[in-house]
Design a protein around this motif. Structure first.
Motif, PDB file in Angstrom:
ATOM      1  N   VAL A   1      -3.757   0.949 -10.062  1.00 42.95           N
ATOM      2  CA  VAL A   1      -3.803   0.356  -8.722  1.00 42.95           C
ATOM      3  C   VAL A   1      -4.984  -0.599  -8.600  1.00 42.95           C
ATOM      4  O   VAL A   1      -5.979  -0.480  -9.308  1.00 42.95           O
ATOM      5  CB  VAL A   1      -3.907   1.438  -7.622  1.00 42.95           C
ATOM      6  CG1 VAL A   1      -2.622   2.222  -7.512  1.00 42.95           C
ATOM      7  CG2 VAL A   1      -5.098   2.357  -7.863  1.00 42.95           C
ATOM      8  N   ASP A   2      -4.843  -1.531  -7.682  1.00 41.98           N
ATOM      9  CA  ASP A   2      -5.907  -2.522  -7.471  1.00 41.98           C
ATOM     10  C   ASP A   2      -7.039  -1.982  -6.613  1.00 41.98           C
ATOM     11  O   ASP A   2      -8.144  -2.521  -6.643  1.00 41.98           O
ATOM     12  CB  ASP A   2      -5.315  -3.777  -6.830  1.00 41.98           C
ATOM     13  CG  ASP A   2      -4.343  -4.480  -7.773  1.00 41.98           C
ATOM     14  OD1 ASP A   2      -4.807  -5.061  -8.770  1.00 41.98           O
ATOM     15  OD2 ASP A   2      -3.129  -4.409  -7.528  1.00 41.98           O
ATOM     16  N   TYR A   3      -6.757  -0.949  -5.829  1.00 45.57           N
ATOM     17  CA  TYR A   3      -7.813  -0.287  -5.064  1.00 45.57           C
ATOM     18  C   TYR A   3      -7.379   1.125  -4.712  1.00 45.57           C
ATOM     19  O   TYR A   3      -6.182   1.438  -4.678  1.00 45.57           O
ATOM     20  CB  TYR A   3      -8.154  -1.069  -3.779  1.00 45.57           C
ATOM     21  CG  TYR A   3      -7.039  -1.127  -2.758  1.00 45.57           C
ATOM     22  CD1 TYR A   3      -6.799  -0.061  -1.874  1.00 45.57           C
ATOM     23  CD2 TYR A   3      -6.203  -2.236  -2.658  1.00 45.57           C
ATOM     24  CE1 TYR A   3      -5.765  -0.102  -0.940  1.00 45.57           C
ATOM     25  CE2 TYR A   3      -5.182  -2.286  -1.732  1.00 45.57           C
ATOM     26  CZ  TYR A   3      -4.971  -1.219  -0.881  1.00 45.57           C
ATOM     27  OH  TYR A   3      -3.954  -1.252   0.038  1.00 45.57           O
TER      28      TYR A   3
ATOM     29  N   PHE B   1      -7.642   3.813  -1.639  1.00 48.83           N
ATOM     30  CA  PHE B   1      -7.942   3.926  -0.213  1.00 48.83           C
ATOM     31  C   PHE B   1      -8.415   5.349   0.077  1.00 48.83           C
ATOM     32  O   PHE B   1      -7.712   6.320  -0.216  1.00 48.83           O
ATOM     33  CB  PHE B   1      -6.689   3.616   0.611  1.00 48.83           C
ATOM     34  CG  PHE B   1      -6.954   3.479   2.085  1.00 48.83           C
ATOM     35  CD1 PHE B   1      -7.180   2.230   2.645  1.00 48.83           C
ATOM     36  CD2 PHE B   1      -6.971   4.591   2.910  1.00 48.83           C
ATOM     37  CE1 PHE B   1      -7.413   2.101   4.005  1.00 48.83           C
ATOM     38  CE2 PHE B   1      -7.205   4.468   4.268  1.00 48.83           C
ATOM     39  CZ  PHE B   1      -7.429   3.216   4.816  1.00 48.83           C
TER      40      PHE B   1
ATOM     41  N   THR C   1     -12.533   0.952 -10.389  1.00 52.64           N
ATOM     42  CA  THR C   1     -11.506   0.580  -9.423  1.00 52.64           C
ATOM     43  C   THR C   1     -12.123   0.445  -8.035  1.00 52.64           C
ATOM     44  O   THR C   1     -12.785   1.369  -7.559  1.00 52.64           O
ATOM     45  CB  THR C   1     -10.393   1.641  -9.381  1.00 52.64           C
ATOM     46  OG1 THR C   1      -9.826   1.774 -10.680  1.00 52.64           O
ATOM     47  CG2 THR C   1      -9.300   1.257  -8.390  1.00 52.64           C
TER      48      THR C   1
ATOM     49  N   HIS D   1       0.864  -1.180   0.000  1.00 51.76           N
ATOM     50  CA  HIS D   1       0.000   0.000   0.000  1.00 51.76           C
ATOM     51  C   HIS D   1       0.898   1.226   0.000  1.00 51.76           C
ATOM     52  O   HIS D   1       1.761   1.373   0.869  1.00 51.76           O
ATOM     53  CB  HIS D   1      -0.898   0.007   1.239  1.00 51.76           C
ATOM     54  CG  HIS D   1      -1.781   1.207   1.333  1.00 51.76           C
ATOM     55  ND1 HIS D   1      -3.060   1.223   0.813  1.00 51.76           N
ATOM     56  CD2 HIS D   1      -1.569   2.446   1.849  1.00 51.76           C
ATOM     57  CE1 HIS D   1      -3.601   2.421   1.031  1.00 51.76           C
ATOM     58  NE2 HIS D   1      -2.713   3.179   1.655  1.00 51.76           N
TER      59      HIS D   1
ATOM     60  N   GLY E   1      -2.079  -1.059  -3.716  1.00 48.46           N
ATOM     61  CA  GLY E   1      -3.141  -0.136  -3.343  1.00 48.46           C
ATOM     62  C   GLY E   1      -2.586   1.262  -3.237  1.00 48.46           C
ATOM     63  O   GLY E   1      -1.417   1.450  -2.883  1.00 48.46           O
TER      64      GLY E   1
ATOM     65  N   CYS F   1     -12.793   0.544  -4.064  1.00 43.61           N
ATOM     66  CA  CYS F   1     -12.352   1.517  -3.069  1.00 43.61           C
ATOM     67  C   CYS F   1     -12.504   0.959  -1.660  1.00 43.61           C
ATOM     68  O   CYS F   1     -13.327   0.083  -1.397  1.00 43.61           O
ATOM     69  CB  CYS F   1     -13.092   2.848  -3.196  1.00 43.61           C
ATOM     70  SG  CYS F   1     -14.813   2.842  -2.702  1.00 43.61           S
TER      71      CYS F   1
END
Length: 220
Positions: free
Chosen positions: A130-132, A134, A163, A90, A112, A165
């Protein structure tokens, strides 16, 4: 822009370690937490640690997280994420750092991103692959309820973008509901888990019971 389509589902739990911890002391509560139910991932969050100490902590905690069926993520250090066998990292220090993490870790590992302030920064972050995303500030002192800006941004994001969240909730169980109601894919918790009066397993059970009340709908 098309609204996203999601299958009927519900938010999953995203755990964050305390910012300062002893890995040996945390190992027991962490292992116990998985007895309480579903956990999607655990972020090993030690912003003040040097790489050697973070590596040592990761070597103790990553196997526990993975044995529990969750993804183990390392905060802010892609090299430790690689060396420790973690599932990803992250990164929220800068857009350039997020881009570098995506280039160095994907597709083998999860990346992330976060640390954004403005909506156009959220979109720039997502465009890196990005995969998520934040949503919420990890370095702020936790409050009882989810921050109003986190709620508004998570709802906006969940309605419009593909994407996934993560919405950072507050340090009480009741704060989970407001975060989940945004439509976020994950709800992140820190002290609400680690400082629960009945222990981490009970905390995870209670958190999942609340998340079960917020199924996603197809909003396309």
């Amino acid at each position: 822009m098309q609204k996203r389509k999601r299958p009927v589902n519900r938010p999953r739990l995203f755990l964050i370690t305390p910012p300062t911890f002893d890995a040996s002391s945390l190992a027991g509560p962490l292992e116990e937490a998985f007895k309480g139910g579903d956990i999607a991932c655990v972020l090993i969050y030690a912003p003040g640690a040097n790489s050697r100490d973070l590596q040592s902590a990761a070597e103790k905690l990553v196997p526990i997280i993975q044995a529990g069926g969750a993804a183990a993520l390392i905060y802010g250090d892609t090299q430790v994420a690689g060396r420790s066998g973690a599932d990803g990292a992250h990164v929220d220090s800068s857009l350039e750092d997020i881009k570098l993490a995506v280039e160095s870790l994907q597709p083998a590992k999860i990346v992330g991103g976060g640390g954004t302030k403005l909506k156009h920064e959220d979109m720039e972050c997502a465009e890196t692959g990005v995969d998520y995303l934040f949503i919420g500030k990890l370095d702020l002192e936790e409050q009882a309820e989810t921050h109003s800006k986190t709620l508004s941004k998570a709802q906006w994001w969940a309605e419009l973008f593909e994407t996934p969240c993560v919405a950072l909730a507050g340090n009480t169980m009741s704060s989970i509901e407001a975060a989940a109601a945004t439509g976020a894919d994950f709800v992140a918790l820190k002290d609400a888990i680690w400082q629960h009066d009945e222990g981490t397993a009970a905390a995870v059970t209670a958190a999942n019971a609340l998340l079960d009340k917020y199924p996603f709908e197809d909003i396309g």
